[in-house]
Design a protein around this motif. Structure first.
Motif, PDB file in Angstrom:
ATOM      1  N   GLN A 183     118.985 -21.369  21.956  1.00 20.66           N
ATOM      2  CA  GLN A 183     118.039 -21.088  20.980  1.00 20.66           C
ATOM      3  C   GLN A 183     118.648 -20.805  19.872  1.00 20.66           C
ATOM      4  O   GLN A 183     119.764 -20.569  19.710  1.00 20.66           O
ATOM      5  N   ALA A 184     118.197 -21.164  18.523  1.00 18.63           N
ATOM      6  CA  ALA A 184     118.642 -21.111  17.250  1.00 18.63           C
ATOM      7  C   ALA A 184     117.604 -20.395  16.521  1.00 18.63           C
ATOM      8  O   ALA A 184     116.568 -20.474  16.398  1.00 18.63           O
ATOM      9  N   GLN A 185     118.157 -19.215  15.800  1.00 22.43           N
ATOM     10  CA  GLN A 185     117.293 -18.217  15.020  1.00 22.43           C
ATOM     11  C   GLN A 185     118.004 -18.153  13.792  1.00 22.43           C
ATOM     12  O   GLN A 185     119.281 -18.124  13.535  1.00 22.43           O
ATOM     13  N   GLN A 186     117.138 -17.511  12.866  1.00 22.73           N
ATOM     14  CA  GLN A 186     117.571 -17.238  11.543  1.00 22.73           C
ATOM     15  C   GLN A 186     117.090 -15.936  10.946  1.00 22.73           C
ATOM     16  O   GLN A 186     116.135 -15.474  11.595  1.00 22.73           O
ATOM     17  N   TRP A 187     117.812 -15.238  10.301  1.00 23.05           N
ATOM     18  CA  TRP A 187     117.271 -13.992   9.805  1.00 23.05           C
ATOM     19  C   TRP A 187     116.297 -14.062   8.588  1.00 23.05           C
ATOM     20  O   TRP A 187     116.360 -14.845   7.896  1.00 23.05           O
ATOM     21  N   GLU A 188     115.305 -13.163   8.899  1.00 30.75           N
ATOM     22  CA  GLU A 188     114.301 -13.103   8.177  1.00 30.75           C
ATOM     23  C   GLU A 188     113.987 -11.892   7.424  1.00 30.75           C
ATOM     24  O   GLU A 188     114.033 -10.788   8.125  1.00 30.75           O
ATOM     25  N   ARG A 189     113.835 -11.408   6.017  1.00 32.25           N
ATOM     26  CA  ARG A 189     113.482 -10.448   5.610  1.00 32.25           C
ATOM     27  C   ARG A 189     112.092 -10.235   5.488  1.00 32.25           C
ATOM     28  O   ARG A 189     111.349 -10.871   5.220  1.00 32.25           O
ATOM     29  N   VAL A 190     111.431  -8.952   5.940  1.00 28.45           N
ATOM     30  CA  VAL A 190     110.124  -8.721   5.924  1.00 28.45           C
ATOM     31  C   VAL A 190     110.087  -7.221   5.381  1.00 28.45           C
ATOM     32  O   VAL A 190     110.782  -6.488   5.420  1.00 28.45           O
TER      33      VAL A 190
END
Length: 142
Positions: free
Chosen positions: A12-19
């Motif tokens: 799995q490859a994930q990135q951080w997202e600001r919400v």
């Protein structure tokens, strides 16, 4: 006759997202890395599961650092496994402090994270039938 052990790997490859939530509070969450821009960090996770009938011994997981990325120092998880790195395309592995590379002038120097090509984990304990675990590291897009 001994049963063959089988380790299934899921990547799995994930990135951080600001919400911003409904109360106006900004939060950070992990989402699938689908469009990653230069300078962005990606968390690579490899989940392993023993699908066999016997304990799996010496489980070794090797993951390349993508060519367009740089490993983030000290980001490889080491709570359930020993970690080693390669600077030669996965041909050999050693602890970070033991890695050497030859520079353009033929001088040997200690490797830095920009030199890493692969991360390898050797799981500390046998993996029981049906058991699973995960290892991970972070890299930044060049």
């Amino acid at each position: 006759m001994a049963q063959e052990t089988t380790i299934r790997l899921e990547h799995q490859a994930q990135q951080w997202e600001r919400v911003t939530d409904e109360n106006g509070v900004e939060q950070t969450r992990l989402v699938e890395a689908t469009r990653v821009l230069p300078g962005a960090a990606v968390l690579f996770t490899v989940t392993f599961t023993n699908t066999g009938d016997e304990p799996a011994e010496n489980v070794t997981i090797t993951n390349p650092v993508p060519d367009h990325m740089v490993y983030v120092d000290a980001s490889a998880s080491d709570d359930i496994a020993s970690v080693a790195f390669s600077v030669d395309g996965g041909e050999s592995f050693a602890a970070a402090q033991d890695l050497l590379v030859t520079d353009a002038n033929g001088v040997r120097r200690p490797a830095i994270v920009n030199d890493y090509t692969h991360v390898r984990w050797i799981v500390d304990n046998d993996v029981a039938p049906g058991a699973s675990g995960a290892v991970q590291f972070t890299a930044v897009v060049k």
